[in-house]
Design a protein around this motif. Structure first.
Motif, PDB file in Angstrom:
ATOM      1  N   MET A 156      -7.152 -39.420 -42.881  1.00 13.11           N
ATOM      2  CA  MET A 156      -7.743 -40.671 -42.397  1.00 13.11           C
ATOM      3  C   MET A 156      -8.913 -41.095 -43.301  1.00 13.11           C
ATOM      4  O   MET A 156      -8.982 -42.244 -43.753  1.00 13.11           O
ATOM      5  CB  MET A 156      -8.230 -40.482 -40.957  1.00 13.11           C
ATOM      6  CG  MET A 156      -8.847 -41.720 -40.333  1.00 13.11           C
ATOM      7  SD  MET A 156      -9.525 -41.377 -38.698  1.00 13.11           S
ATOM      8  CE  MET A 156     -11.126 -40.695 -39.124  1.00 13.11           C
ATOM      9  N   VAL A 157      -9.801 -40.120 -43.588  1.00 12.07           N
ATOM     10  CA  VAL A 157     -10.979 -40.413 -44.409  1.00 12.07           C
ATOM     11  C   VAL A 157     -10.556 -40.715 -45.846  1.00 12.07           C
ATOM     12  O   VAL A 157     -11.034 -41.669 -46.468  1.00 12.07           O
ATOM     13  CB  VAL A 157     -11.964 -39.212 -44.367  1.00 12.07           C
ATOM     14  CG1 VAL A 157     -13.109 -39.418 -45.342  1.00 12.07           C
ATOM     15  CG2 VAL A 157     -12.495 -39.037 -42.951  1.00 12.07           C
ATOM     16  N   ARG A 158      -9.628 -39.920 -46.371  1.00 15.01           N
ATOM     17  CA  ARG A 158      -9.194 -40.093 -47.758  1.00 15.01           C
ATOM     18  C   ARG A 158      -8.562 -41.475 -47.977  1.00 15.01           C
ATOM     19  O   ARG A 158      -8.854 -42.155 -48.952  1.00 15.01           O
ATOM     20  CB  ARG A 158      -8.184 -39.003 -48.117  1.00 15.01           C
ATOM     21  CG  ARG A 158      -7.683 -39.094 -49.540  1.00 15.01           C
ATOM     22  CD  ARG A 158      -6.605 -38.053 -49.810  1.00 15.01           C
ATOM     23  NE  ARG A 158      -5.810 -38.415 -50.966  1.00 15.01           N
ATOM     24  CZ  ARG A 158      -6.142 -38.108 -52.210  1.00 15.01           C
ATOM     25  NH1 ARG A 158      -7.223 -37.422 -52.457  1.00 15.01           N
ATOM     26  NH2 ARG A 158      -5.380 -38.492 -53.215  1.00 15.01           N
ATOM     27  N   MET A 159      -7.706 -41.888 -47.038  1.00 11.17           N
ATOM     28  CA  MET A 159      -7.026 -43.178 -47.218  1.00 11.17           C
ATOM     29  C   MET A 159      -8.006 -44.339 -47.206  1.00 11.17           C
ATOM     30  O   MET A 159      -7.862 -45.285 -47.971  1.00 11.17           O
ATOM     31  CB  MET A 159      -5.922 -43.350 -46.178  1.00 11.17           C
ATOM     32  CG  MET A 159      -4.742 -42.444 -46.517  1.00 11.17           C
ATOM     33  SD  MET A 159      -3.338 -42.606 -45.448  1.00 11.17           S
ATOM     34  CE  MET A 159      -2.644 -44.159 -45.955  1.00 11.17           C
ATOM     35  N   GLU A 160      -9.021 -44.241 -46.355  1.00  9.68           N
ATOM     36  CA  GLU A 160     -10.015 -45.310 -46.317  1.00  9.68           C
ATOM     37  C   GLU A 160     -10.833 -45.328 -47.620  1.00  9.68           C
ATOM     38  O   GLU A 160     -11.141 -46.384 -48.158  1.00  9.68           O
ATOM     39  CB  GLU A 160     -10.914 -45.175 -45.081  1.00  9.68           C
ATOM     40  CG  GLU A 160     -12.021 -46.210 -44.970  1.00  9.68           C
ATOM     41  CD  GLU A 160     -11.545 -47.664 -44.976  1.00  9.68           C
ATOM     42  OE1 GLU A 160     -10.333 -47.915 -44.880  1.00  9.68           O
ATOM     43  OE2 GLU A 160     -12.411 -48.562 -45.114  1.00  9.68           O
ATOM     44  N   LYS A 161     -11.173 -44.116 -48.119  1.00  6.66           N
ATOM     45  CA  LYS A 161     -11.902 -44.036 -49.385  1.00  6.66           C
ATOM     46  C   LYS A 161     -11.114 -44.716 -50.497  1.00  6.66           C
ATOM     47  O   LYS A 161     -11.661 -45.439 -51.328  1.00  6.66           O
ATOM     48  CB  LYS A 161     -12.120 -42.569 -49.770  1.00  6.66           C
ATOM     49  CG  LYS A 161     -13.437 -42.006 -49.295  1.00  6.66           C
ATOM     50  CD  LYS A 161     -13.628 -40.627 -49.884  1.00  6.66           C
ATOM     51  CE  LYS A 161     -14.707 -39.879 -49.131  1.00  6.66           C
ATOM     52  NZ  LYS A 161     -14.624 -38.437 -49.326  1.00  6.66           N
TER      53      LYS A 161
END
Ligand code: ZN
Length: 243
Positions: free
Chosen positions: A103-108
Motif C-alpha cells: 500500500m505504502v510502496r504503490m503510493e510512493k
C-alpha cells in the motif's frame, strides 16, 4: 540451471561460455557459440541439450512480444528478501505486513511519477543513451521505405526496419529499446530515438501500472465477526527430501 550443471561440470571458463550463449540475441550467433562450447566441454554441451529448454534461458529464443530480456530472477529475489520478516509471522500478520508494505510502496511510486517530468522512464533513458554511444560506430544505408542496412565496426552488418520496429540483431524487438543499429537508422532520417522506444516504458504506462489502490484497514478489534466456523490449519504432511 547452472547450479545443477556445475555439480558434474565445474569451472569458471565454462560458466562464462554459458553466460555468453545465454545473452546471444539471435539464433545464428547462439548456434555458433554452442558449437564452440561443444568443443570446449562435450559433456556440458550434452547436459544443456538434454536438460534445458532454450526458450527458458537463451535470449535468442525469447519471444519479442513480451518486451522482456531478463535472464535472472533477481526481481523475485528482492521481493522475497523484502518480505523475509513478514514470512516468519502467523498467516494473518504476514498478509497484513505485506499488504501494508505494498500500500505504502504503490503510493510512493504514484507520488514519484507525478513529479517526474520526462516522457520515458529514467532507467530506460539510461539504456538508450548507452545505445546512442554505440550507434557512433554504425553506418546506416537506406534501402527503401524505412529499411536500412547498417554496417558496424569489426564487420558486423544488420538490417533494420523502422516501420515494423525491428533489427536483425533482435535486441530492439526483445526489450523495446532501439539498439545501436536502429538508432543509427533513426538518426539518418532525422528523427529522435526516444520516439521509437516502446510505449510500455512511457510515463503514462507507469502511471497505469500503479493506478490501482490498496485500501487502508482498521485494527482487528474493529473487524466484523463472521458466523462461519474458524479456519483450521492444513494437515502437516511430511514431504520427501529436505524439509
Ligand atoms: Zn540491432
Amino acid at each position: 540451471m547452472y547450479n545443477n550443471l556445475k555439480k558434474q561440470h565445474p569451472g569458471l571458463a565454462l560458466k562464462e561460455r554459458i553466460w555468453v550463449a545465454a545473452r546471444a540475441s539471435y539464433r545464428d550467433i547462439f548456434a555458433g557459440l554452442m558449437e564452440s562450447l561443444k568443443e570446449f566441454d562435450e559433456g556440458a554441451y550434452s547436459w544443456l541439450v538434454n536438460h534445458t529448454y532454450p526458450k527458458e534461458w537463451i535470449r535468442s529464443h525469447f519471444r519479442t512480444s513480451v518486451k522482456c530480456d531478463i535472464l535472472l530472477n533477481n526481481l523475485c529475489e528482492s521481493f522475497n528478501s523484502t518480505i523475509l520478516d513478514a514470512r516468519q509471522k502467523p498467516i494473518l500478520d504476514m498478509l497484513e505486513t505485506i499488504k501494508f508494505y505494498l500500500m505504502v510502496r504503490m503510493e510512493k511510486k504514484r507520488e514519484w511519477i507525478k513529479k517526474y517530468t520526462g516522457e520515458i522512464c529514467p532507467k530506460i533513458l539510461k539504456k538508450l543513451e548507452k545505445n546512442k554511444l554505440a550507434a557512433n560506430d554504425c553506418i546506416p544505408s537506406h534501402s527503401k521505405d524505412g529499411k536500412f542496412e547498417v554496417r558496424c565496426m569489426y564487420g558486423d552488418r544488420y538490417t533494420v526496419h523502422l516501420i515494423s520496429r525491428c533489427c536483425s540483431c533482435r535486441k530492439w524487438g526483445l526489450n523495446g529499446i532501439p539498439c545501436a543499429h536502429a538508432i543509427a537508422a533513426i538518426c539518418d532520417i532525422g528523427e529522435e530515438p526516444e520516439k521509437f522506444v516502446h510505449d510500455c516504458y512511457s510515463k503514462e504506462a507507469y502511471m497505469r501500472a500503479y493506478e490501482p489502490m490498496i485500501s487502508p484497514m482498521n485494527a482487528e478489534q474493529m473487524w466484523k465477526n463472521s458466523d462461519m466456523p474458524p479456519e483450521l490449519s492444513p494437515e502437516n504432511i511430511k514431504l520427501p527430501g529436505r524439509p
